[in-house]
Design a protein around this motif. Structure first.
Motif, PDB file in Angstrom:
ATOM      1  N   GLY A  49       0.831  -1.214   0.000  1.00  0.00           N
ATOM      2  CA  GLY A  49       0.000   0.000   0.000  1.00  0.00           C
ATOM      3  C   GLY A  49       0.855   1.248   0.000  1.00  0.00           C
ATOM      4  N   GLY A  50       1.922   1.244   0.793  1.00  0.00           N
ATOM      5  CA  GLY A  50       2.799   2.411   0.886  1.00  0.00           C
ATOM      6  C   GLY A  50       3.474   2.698  -0.437  1.00  0.00           C
ATOM      7  N   GLU A  51       3.911   1.621  -1.078  1.00  0.00           N
ATOM      8  CA  GLU A  51       4.624   1.764  -2.358  1.00  0.00           C
ATOM      9  C   GLU A  51       3.687   2.332  -3.435  1.00  0.00           C
ATOM     10  OE1 GLU A  51       7.614  -1.086  -4.933  1.00  0.00           O
ATOM     11  OE2 GLU A  51       6.343  -1.959  -3.393  1.00  0.00           O
ATOM     12  N   THR A  52       2.410   1.907  -3.353  1.00  0.00           N
ATOM     13  CA  THR A  52       1.444   2.366  -4.354  1.00  0.00           C
ATOM     14  C   THR A  52       1.300   3.882  -4.306  1.00  0.00           C
ATOM     15  OG1 THR A  52       0.249   0.325  -4.050  1.00  0.00           O
ATOM     16  CG2 THR A  52      -0.926   2.068  -5.195  1.00  0.00           C
ATOM     17  N   PHE A  53       1.260   4.412  -3.088  1.00  0.00           N
ATOM     18  CA  PHE A  53       0.976   5.845  -2.964  1.00  0.00           C
ATOM     19  C   PHE A  53       2.223   6.672  -2.726  1.00  0.00           C
ATOM     20  CE2 PHE A  53      -3.034   3.800  -2.281  1.00  0.00           C
ATOM     21  CZ  PHE A  53      -3.817   4.524  -3.158  1.00  0.00           C
ATOM     22  N   THR A  54       3.029   6.286  -1.711  1.00  0.00           N
ATOM     23  CA  THR A  54       4.195   7.131  -1.441  1.00  0.00           C
ATOM     24  C   THR A  54       5.204   7.021  -2.575  1.00  0.00           C
ATOM     25  OG1 THR A  54       5.201   5.375  -0.142  1.00  0.00           O
ATOM     26  CG2 THR A  54       3.957   7.038   1.069  1.00  0.00           C
ATOM     27  N   GLY A  55       5.235   5.849  -3.213  1.00  0.00           N
ATOM     28  CA  GLY A  55       6.133   5.683  -4.355  1.00  0.00           C
ATOM     29  C   GLY A  55       5.606   6.379  -5.591  1.00  0.00           C
ATOM     30  N   GLY A  56       4.353   6.836  -5.508  1.00  0.00           N
ATOM     31  CA  GLY A  56       3.795   7.636  -6.588  1.00  0.00           C
ATOM     32  C   GLY A  56       3.284   6.840  -7.773  1.00  0.00           C
ATOM     33  N   VAL A  57       3.154   5.512  -7.654  1.00  0.00           N
ATOM     34  CA  VAL A  57       2.708   4.728  -8.811  1.00  0.00           C
ATOM     35  C   VAL A  57       1.280   5.098  -9.192  1.00  0.00           C
ATOM     36  CG1 VAL A  57       2.322   2.428  -9.731  1.00  0.00           C
ATOM     37  CG2 VAL A  57       4.248   2.844  -8.213  1.00  0.00           C
ATOM     38  N   TYR A  58       0.425   5.183  -8.185  1.00  0.00           N
ATOM     39  CA  TYR A  58      -0.974   5.490  -8.497  1.00  0.00           C
ATOM     40  C   TYR A  58      -1.103   6.917  -9.035  1.00  0.00           C
ATOM     41  CZ  TYR A  58      -6.019   5.403  -8.300  1.00  0.00           C
ATOM     42  OH  TYR A  58      -7.353   5.441  -8.650  1.00  0.00           O
ATOM     43  N   ASP A  59      -0.318   7.827  -8.485  1.00  0.00           N
ATOM     44  CA  ASP A  59      -0.330   9.200  -9.008  1.00  0.00           C
ATOM     45  C   ASP A  59       0.144   9.231 -10.455  1.00  0.00           C
ATOM     46  OD1 ASP A  59      -1.319  10.275  -6.722  1.00  0.00           O
ATOM     47  OD2 ASP A  59       0.624  10.864  -5.898  1.00  0.00           O
ATOM     48  N   LEU A  60       1.117   8.388 -10.753  1.00  0.00           N
ATOM     49  CA  LEU A  60       1.619   8.314 -12.125  1.00  0.00           C
ATOM     50  C   LEU A  60       0.521   7.789 -13.057  1.00  0.00           C
ATOM     51  CD1 LEU A  60       4.122   8.636 -13.927  1.00  0.00           C
ATOM     52  CD2 LEU A  60       4.756   6.286 -13.360  1.00  0.00           C
ATOM     53  N   VAL A  61      -0.198   6.752 -12.588  1.00  0.00           N
ATOM     54  CA  VAL A  61      -1.313   6.226 -13.393  1.00  0.00           C
ATOM     55  C   VAL A  61      -2.325   7.347 -13.655  1.00  0.00           C
ATOM     56  CG1 VAL A  61      -3.265   4.613 -13.414  1.00  0.00           C
ATOM     57  CG2 VAL A  61      -1.052   3.866 -12.519  1.00  0.00           C
ATOM     58  N   LYS A  62      -2.653   8.095 -12.595  1.00  0.00           N
ATOM     59  CA  LYS A  62      -3.660   9.153 -12.749  1.00  0.00           C
ATOM     60  C   LYS A  62      -3.169  10.303 -13.623  1.00  0.00           C
ATOM     61  CE  LYS A  62      -5.402  10.089  -8.618  1.00  0.00           C
ATOM     62  NZ  LYS A  62      -6.444  10.699  -7.768  1.00  0.00           N
ATOM     63  N   SER A  63      -1.853  10.471 -13.696  1.00  0.00           N
ATOM     64  CA  SER A  63      -1.348  11.544 -14.560  1.00  0.00           C
ATOM     65  C   SER A  63      -1.604  11.212 -16.033  1.00  0.00           C
ATOM     66  CB  SER A  63       0.143  11.780 -14.309  1.00  0.00           C
ATOM     67  OG  SER A  63       0.919  10.764 -14.908  1.00  0.00           O
ATOM     68  N   TYR A  64      -1.643   9.917 -16.331  1.00  0.00           N
ATOM     69  CA  TYR A  64      -1.959   9.500 -17.701  1.00  0.00           C
ATOM     70  C   TYR A  64      -3.458   9.307 -17.888  1.00  0.00           C
ATOM     71  CZ  TYR A  64       3.006   8.638 -18.348  1.00  0.00           C
ATOM     72  OH  TYR A  64       4.360   8.795 -18.447  1.00  0.00           O
ATOM     73  N   ASN A  65      -4.094   8.771 -16.852  1.00  0.00           N
ATOM     74  CA  ASN A  65      -5.500   8.403 -16.923  1.00  0.00           C
ATOM     75  C   ASN A  65      -6.168   8.895 -15.641  1.00  0.00           C
ATOM     76  OD1 ASN A  65      -7.964   7.085 -16.894  1.00  0.00           O
ATOM     77  ND2 ASN A  65      -7.104   5.038 -16.663  1.00  0.00           N
ATOM     78  N   SER A  69      -8.046   4.029 -13.620  1.00  0.00           N
ATOM     79  CA  SER A  69      -8.555   2.670 -13.841  1.00  0.00           C
ATOM     80  C   SER A  69      -7.493   1.803 -14.526  1.00  0.00           C
ATOM     81  CB  SER A  69      -9.826   2.736 -14.700  1.00  0.00           C
ATOM     82  OG  SER A  69      -9.571   3.425 -15.900  1.00  0.00           O
ATOM     83  N   PHE A  70      -7.762   0.502 -14.531  1.00  0.00           N
ATOM     84  CA  PHE A  70      -6.807  -0.465 -15.091  1.00  0.00           C
ATOM     85  C   PHE A  70      -7.480  -1.318 -16.155  1.00  0.00           C
ATOM     86  CE2 PHE A  70      -5.505   0.676 -10.864  1.00  0.00           C
ATOM     87  CZ  PHE A  70      -4.173   0.964 -11.035  1.00  0.00           C
ATOM     88  N   PRO A  71      -6.786  -1.714 -17.199  1.00  0.00           N
ATOM     89  CA  PRO A  71      -5.399  -1.387 -17.488  1.00  0.00           C
ATOM     90  C   PRO A  71      -5.255   0.030 -18.028  1.00  0.00           C
ATOM     91  CG  PRO A  71      -6.329  -2.658 -19.295  1.00  0.00           C
ATOM     92  CD  PRO A  71      -7.387  -2.565 -18.253  1.00  0.00           C
ATOM     93  N   THR A  72      -4.160   0.674 -17.700  1.00  0.00           N
ATOM     94  CA  THR A  72      -3.786   1.948 -18.313  1.00  0.00           C
ATOM     95  C   THR A  72      -2.545   1.682 -19.155  1.00  0.00           C
ATOM     96  OG1 THR A  72      -4.727   3.352 -16.591  1.00  0.00           O
ATOM     97  CG2 THR A  72      -2.906   4.270 -17.863  1.00  0.00           C
ATOM     98  N   ILE A  73      -2.635   2.001 -20.439  1.00  0.00           N
ATOM     99  CA  ILE A  73      -1.528   1.729 -21.359  1.00  0.00           C
ATOM    100  C   ILE A  73      -0.946   3.057 -21.821  1.00  0.00           C
ATOM    101  CG2 ILE A  73      -0.834   0.528 -23.472  1.00  0.00           C
ATOM    102  CD1 ILE A  73      -3.604  -0.862 -23.336  1.00  0.00           C
ATOM    103  N   VAL A  74       0.329   3.205 -21.707  1.00  0.00           N
ATOM    104  CA  VAL A  74       1.002   4.410 -22.183  1.00  0.00           C
ATOM    105  C   VAL A  74       1.811   4.005 -23.410  1.00  0.00           C
ATOM    106  CG1 VAL A  74       2.540   6.309 -21.598  1.00  0.00           C
ATOM    107  CG2 VAL A  74       1.178   5.218 -19.795  1.00  0.00           C
ATOM    108  N   ILE A  75       1.431   4.560 -24.555  1.00  0.00           N
ATOM    109  CA  ILE A  75       2.102   4.212 -25.815  1.00  0.00           C
ATOM    110  C   ILE A  75       2.924   5.406 -26.251  1.00  0.00           C
ATOM    111  CG2 ILE A  75       1.778   3.505 -28.217  1.00  0.00           C
ATOM    112  CD1 ILE A  75      -0.947   2.338 -27.284  1.00  0.00           C
ATOM    113  N   GLY A  76       4.216   5.248 -26.262  1.00  0.00           N
ATOM    114  CA  GLY A  76       5.101   6.379 -26.568  1.00  0.00           C
ATOM    115  C   GLY A  76       4.805   7.498 -25.599  1.00  0.00           C
ATOM    116  N   GLY A  77       4.485   8.662 -26.135  1.00  0.00           N
ATOM    117  CA  GLY A  77       4.122   9.770 -25.260  1.00  0.00           C
ATOM    118  C   GLY A  77       2.617   9.930 -25.148  1.00  0.00           C
ATOM    119  N   GLU A  78       1.871   9.047 -25.821  1.00  0.00           N
ATOM    120  CA  GLU A  78       0.415   9.166 -25.826  1.00  0.00           C
ATOM    121  C   GLU A  78      -0.157   8.697 -24.500  1.00  0.00           C
ATOM    122  OE1 GLU A  78      -1.490  10.263 -28.512  1.00  0.00           O
ATOM    123  OE2 GLU A  78       0.443  10.806 -29.351  1.00  0.00           O
ATOM    124  N   LYS A  79      -1.317   9.240 -24.175  1.00  0.00           N
ATOM    125  CA  LYS A  79      -1.970   8.829 -22.939  1.00  0.00           C
ATOM    126  C   LYS A  79      -3.248   8.076 -23.293  1.00  0.00           C
ATOM    127  CE  LYS A  79      -0.052  12.596 -20.318  1.00  0.00           C
ATOM    128  NZ  LYS A  79      -0.287  13.707 -19.405  1.00  0.00           N
TER     129      LYS A  79
END
Lengths: 84, 190
Positions: A49-65, A69-79
């Motif tokens: 849980g800590g890694e998901t949030f403090t590590g910023g993974v979920y924030d990174l997902v939300k920056s693209y999407n 939600s999942f799956p979130t696919i980042v293709i090149g620079g596209e969101k």
């Protein structure tokens, strides 16, 4: 943030944020593998849980999407965030 | 360790609960069983069986809206023909006569969830959307449905002995339902 790399055609960078329990995420991985596309993925539910949030993974997902939600696919620079 | 037998047993259990209530499981049985496997993993991992396609964070009370069947299932089936993870599908989708489109997640992103007090007052199906005389509320503990002007606030005198499907509730405008000593209701519409 440890991504797992899957070998294939790497002319464009593909990154997948997925859940290990999700059938759609699993099918997305299968699709990419069938097409021979190289990609990096991270199963967000397998992080602590800590890694998901403090590590910023979920924030990174939300920056693209923004829906986060999942799956979130980042293709090149596209969101990309839509399912199906 | 989750075995194939566990998946089969859970799949049959869900199917046997769903069909008499007017719900259908995804006709792609292998896909449905993959989702059931995900639910079992979540149950083993967190202690509660949350949606396999959503991220569970925190204690049970923070995830009660996504315990399968989730609070959003009924409205998603009405609007999109499938629930978010696509374990449950509409009659048309089950029969292969209705195409499936992209489905957005009704659940707000983590960190933007509204308070539980507000959640409890919200019906799972709004009457104006479906031409019903009353909003439909679903007990988030057991899945029972009731149609009335507001959710019951306290236990009532009698209980319905089995799960009621949406179809049967359309013919019976008011059901008063009880689950143990407390009522909890789903939020679906915002």
């Amino acid at each position: 943030m440890d991504f797992t790399h899957v070998d294939g055609d790497s002319h464009i960078a593909v990154t997948l944020f997925s859940l290990s329990t999700c059938g759609h995420c699993r099918r997305t991985k299968t699709f990419l593998e069938e097409k021979g596309i190289a990609y990096d993925y991270i199963d967000v539910d397998c992080l602590s849980g800590g890694e998901t949030f403090t590590g910023g993974v979920y924030d990174l997902v939300k920056s693209y999407n923004p829906q986060g939600s999942f799956p979130t696919i980042v293709i090149g620079g596209e969101k990309t965030g839509d399912r199906w | 360790m989750i075995t194939r037998f566990d998946i089969e047993r859970k799949y049959l259990e869900i199917k046997q609960q769903a069909e008499p209530s007017g719900y259908h499981l995804n006709p792609d049985e292998d896909f449905a069983k993959e989702l059931v496997h995900g639910i079992l993993i979540n149950e083993e991992r967190y202690g509660f069986a949350t949606c396999p396609c959503r991220l569970s964070v925190g204690p049970r009370e923070d995830n009660i809206d996504i315990i399968c069947p989730c609070d959003y299932r009924d409205q998603d089936i009405i609007d999109y023909g499938v629930c978010y993870c696509a374990l449950y599908v509409s009659t048309g989708v089950a029969a292969g006569t209705t195409p499936v489109s992209c489905i957005p997640d009704r659940r707000p992103p983590l960190g933007e969830l509204v308070s539980k007090e507000t959640d409890n007052a919200k019906p799972s199906v709004l009457p104006e959307k479906q031409g019903l005389p009353f909003p439909v509320y679903r007990c988030r503990v057991c899945g029972y449905l009731c149609a009335r002007t507001s959710p019951p606030r306290r236990p009532v005198r009698y209980a319905v002995p089995h799960r009621i499907g949406l179809r049967s509730i359309l013919n019976k405008p008011v059901h008063i339902l009880r689950h143990g000593r407390r009522w909890t209701f789903s939020k679906l519409c915002s």
